[in-house]
Motif scaffolding. Sequence first.
Motif, short mmCIF file in Angstrom:
data_model
loop_
_atom_site.label_atom_id
_atom_site.label_comp_id
_atom_site.label_asym_id
_atom_site.label_seq_id
_atom_site.Cartn_x
_atom_site.Cartn_y
_atom_site.Cartn_z
N TYR A 362 22.19 -23.83 -2.82
CA TYR A 362 23.08 -23.39 -1.74
C TYR A 362 23.23 -24.45 -0.65
O TYR A 362 24.25 -24.53 0.02
N ASP A 363 22.19 -25.30 -0.45
CA ASP A 363 22.28 -26.32 0.60
C ASP A 363 22.62 -27.71 0.03
O ASP A 363 22.52 -28.71 0.73
N THR A 487 30.86 -29.82 8.41
CA THR A 487 31.23 -28.41 8.29
C THR A 487 30.04 -27.53 8.62
O THR A 487 28.93 -27.76 8.15
N THR A 488 30.27 -26.50 9.41
CA THR A 488 29.21 -25.54 9.72
C THR A 488 29.41 -24.28 8.88
O THR A 488 30.52 -23.98 8.44
N GLU A 489 28.31 -23.57 8.66
CA GLU A 489 28.35 -22.38 7.82
C GLU A 489 27.67 -21.21 8.51
O GLU A 489 26.71 -21.40 9.28
N LYS A 490 28.13 -20.01 8.21
CA LYS A 490 27.49 -18.79 8.67
C LYS A 490 27.16 -17.95 7.44
O LYS A 490 27.94 -17.91 6.48
N TYR A 491 26.00 -17.27 7.51
CA TYR A 491 25.50 -16.56 6.34
C TYR A 491 25.48 -15.06 6.61
O TYR A 491 24.97 -14.61 7.65
N ILE A 509 28.85 -16.76 2.26
CA ILE A 509 28.79 -17.95 3.11
C ILE A 509 30.20 -18.30 3.56
O ILE A 509 31.08 -18.58 2.74
N LYS A 510 30.39 -18.27 4.88
CA LYS A 510 31.69 -18.60 5.46
C LYS A 510 31.59 -19.94 6.17
O LYS A 510 30.75 -20.13 7.05
N SER A 511 32.43 -20.90 5.76
CA SER A 511 32.42 -22.24 6.33
C SER A 511 33.47 -22.36 7.43
O SER A 511 34.47 -21.63 7.44
N SER A 512 33.23 -23.33 8.32
CA SER A 512 34.16 -23.53 9.43
C SER A 512 35.50 -24.09 8.97
O SER A 512 36.47 -24.08 9.73
N THR A 516 35.29 -19.39 1.91
CA THR A 516 34.23 -18.39 1.75
C THR A 516 33.76 -18.42 0.31
O THR A 516 34.58 -18.52 -0.61
#
Length: 522
Positions: A362-363, A487-491, A509-512, A516
């Motif tokens: 994932y990373d 790019t930033t991500e939110k989980y 996972i939603k990226s800036s 998704t």
Amino acid sequence: MKRVLFSICALVLSLTASAQIIKDTPKGKLIENLYRSSKSWVKKGWTDIQAGRYEGLVSKIVIGDDGCIYIYNPLSGLDSKSWLKLERQADGKYRAKLPQDILTDDYGGDDDDEESSERTITLQRMVSSNEGKDYEPVGAALNYVDFTWENNRLVMKGMGQRTQIWGASYNKEWQRSYGGDWAMRIEPLNEQLITPPATATKSQYTVTSKEETSPRIVDAMTDGNDIYLKGLFKSSKLANVWIKLTKQGNKAVMQTNQYLGKTLKTDFKTYDSDKSEYHTYAAAFENATTVANELEFSIDGSGKLTANKILRTSLGKSSEENITEEEYVKSYENLVLTPYSQQAVANPKTPTLHYCSASLSYDYSITTTTLAFYVDNVDVNGNYLNPEKMYYNVYVNGSATPYTFKKSQFVYMDENEMTNIPFNYKDRLNSDFKIVENERFVHFYDNGIRTLKVVMVYEDGGKKYSSEPMSTAVTTGIENTTFNKTTTEKYYTVDGRQFQQPQKGLNIIKSSDGTTRKVVIK
């Protein structure tokens, strides 16, 4: 002080209750190895139950010197290690006067509640007004269950429907996970293990089936028209038991429900909450859900036997009412028995590719490459090869030297390093080196793997025989993946909760950059 006094009182009460549980074998005539069947709430998984039956439970009773009968593990499916007392009545029946204590468990409260965690479980006659969703004890005058005892057969009377059971109770509440019985029969075991006569002629067969395409050798003995086979089932508990076929012209017939001995459910799967022992049988089936009276084998000119139906293990005798669930079954469809004789050795058959793919963590820090392929312990002519003398080598990116797997990277290996992978090797968790029937799965954690090659090797008598290589490119979308490190991500979980980092299970996972994706973390 209050807590100490409470604990002392709880301990005294617990010891008093436990003393009522009959743990020691009562004095009298012990009758063991009995066959028990019951209509019951049957364990499903660790905590759930469903209406069904227990069939073939290994049971024992004592005909007491005091004129009573005692049943060991009275509640079907519960290994209480206790005895229940039945008292003889004037009409010749035997009565279990309830409640009787049968078990002490530790599923009670905790210290914060100032309660003892130890509970004494009693057996009660219970009644339901909603088809078994809930039960409550009957009144004291009706709290008993009668049995008849005739011809060494103990039969429960007076219930028969699941609206009434004898079940486990604590504080007069039904303990659902322990189940309950509404019909029961305990009787002598009529079958015995099959043993070929000492004068029978020894031979061997190779065995294959739809489930096991890789052949293995089983021992056989022939006496007239009877063929005895040992080790047909792979479970180690059944490795030395025999079944019998009888020739009838150009066919051979195996009668169903041939006795295999006693097994546990954990002889067929890794974990199970049911610790009971079962009388186990070799049974014939038309298909997965229909029993048959016999299993018929055709016999060709070479002596090869081919079955027309399915051979399965069965916990208890198979019948329309007792079809063992798949997870406890060894099943053989399209079973073929071929007379075995040593043949000249040829090179092993080439493995067959299933797939080879790579994926990013994932990373994006780890690339996992999975190689999946099928193997058979036969040579190019289809002749049997001893799997104990076989191994395979893996070659990475066209290297002429086999890849060496190291424990520092493959933590579930017992070996420090390994280059020759034994035919039946799997690691401790069946994870990085995994076996499912005749398929092998191997993981790699090196970045930059582009191609893989597998060669099967057989060594015998100081000679080495190698298969043609199975070669494959690694299928991956990694080369085409672009990743913007800014790019930033939110989980998020599937129900919309946000976390600072991915959690075990399914993550959204939603990226800036507006994209998704779904990622599963194991």
